[in-house]
Enzyme design. Sequence first.
Site, PDB file in Angstrom:
ATOM      1  N   HIS A   1      -7.026  28.162  32.867  1.00 53.10           N
ATOM      2  CA  HIS A   1      -7.677  27.304  31.868  1.00 53.10           C
ATOM      3  C   HIS A   1      -7.979  25.916  32.439  1.00 53.10           C
ATOM      4  O   HIS A   1      -7.920  24.907  31.733  1.00 53.10           O
ATOM      5  CB  HIS A   1      -6.772  27.189  30.633  1.00 53.10           C
ATOM      6  CG  HIS A   1      -7.489  26.866  29.364  1.00 53.10           C
ATOM      7  ND1 HIS A   1      -8.211  25.712  29.200  1.00 53.10           N
ATOM      8  CD2 HIS A   1      -7.592  27.527  28.202  1.00 53.10           C
ATOM      9  CE1 HIS A   1      -8.712  25.673  27.966  1.00 53.10           C
ATOM     10  NE2 HIS A   1      -8.352  26.769  27.341  1.00 53.10           N
TER      11      HIS A   1
ATOM     12  N   GLU B   1     -12.882  30.970  32.502  1.00 51.26           N
ATOM     13  CA  GLU B   1     -11.615  31.680  32.343  1.00 51.26           C
ATOM     14  C   GLU B   1     -11.831  33.184  32.480  1.00 51.26           C
ATOM     15  O   GLU B   1     -12.187  33.863  31.509  1.00 51.26           O
ATOM     16  CB  GLU B   1     -11.012  31.370  30.972  1.00 51.26           C
ATOM     17  CG  GLU B   1     -10.851  29.890  30.691  1.00 51.26           C
ATOM     18  CD  GLU B   1     -10.559  29.632  29.221  1.00 51.26           C
ATOM     19  OE1 GLU B   1      -9.596  30.232  28.699  1.00 51.26           O
ATOM     20  OE2 GLU B   1     -11.302  28.859  28.585  1.00 51.26           O
TER      21      GLU B   1
END
Length: 374
Positions: free
Chosen positions: A207, A340
């Site tokens: 992330h 991601e």
Amino acid sequence: MRRCSVVAIFNWPPMARCQLVLLLLLCIAGAVLASGADGRKPIGVYELKKGNFSVKVTNLGAILMSVVLPDSKGNLADVVLGKTPSPNTLTILLTSDQWPAASRNGYPGAGSSSTAKSTTCTETTAGNTLHSGGRQFVKSIWEVKEYVCGGDSPYITLYHYSFDGEQGFPGAVDVYVTYRLSSPYTLGVHMNATALDKATPVNLLSHTYWNLGGHGSGDVLGHTLKLFASRHLVLDKELLPSSGRVEPVAGTPLDFRTPTPIGARIRQASGGQVVGYDANFIVDGEGMRPVAVARDGASGRALELWANQATVQVYTANWLNNTKGKDGKVYNQYAGFTLETMGYVDAVNHPEFPSQTLRPGQKYKHDMVLKFSF
């Protein structure tokens, strides 16, 4: 092979400890050691360096804290958004939703509970399990298994034992994350997990927030983005794939099959409750393959991402608002973006999706390679 030393500071007076922590975070080499939140494991900041290319990692949550590299004129900048350690502790390092290995199930799962082959796992957030809630991996102190800070291929390997019932998930899991530098300007992130005794969902992700102009340099709306993805997963207002539908990106604001400025159609994008991208794309092909290419024209820096996962979530930091970052910088909306890579979102509740459930003894392997250029 050179091993790296660590400076112990946890017995120093609070003021002296704070000053030394802030000083050492500005240094090129070494690692900072502070007392662990659980009273047993140390928290450290570890640098990997190869020429003028360097990264910093902490074993608190296996977080990627910084990536420093030159631009087209040779100027160095850190291209990862983050937060300076708080005055008295190292336990608050980054914005609350920024981590590389978030949890067993990194993206939201629908409902107050979900199942892994009839083994119920109770989850801890209202409505869904955004990054699995509760005692997230990002709040855990990982064990440093290996750390080689220099040489041809510096790397660090971190380990976390996720016990049966952690975050409400069934079964114990061994989890490893390795960060490795190689030439030219390449960062590998390798996430592995093994289910030990029960079936359990595993969907790890990175992330990290990127801004190729340098963190705090403004928004990323002028960055161009190319995605090797011709389809996307339809998400509802809660950013869940409740319908299970997969649709083509052609003719939508989600079409990044050719390099397109992130801001070109962002006003037509719906990233949940605010304007911006928070969308899940199905990566074309299988195995280790190209996922995305992002480029900042002003600095000349580019990021090419390869991975072996089925999908990629693109998020444009829609919720940042006068957020205090590291080095005195302030981050506002669209100050960064994420790429991601992961398995299918909420697969545990969608039998039509490829499974993210591991059987006992089964191994999960998530590889990412980030190639930088300028």
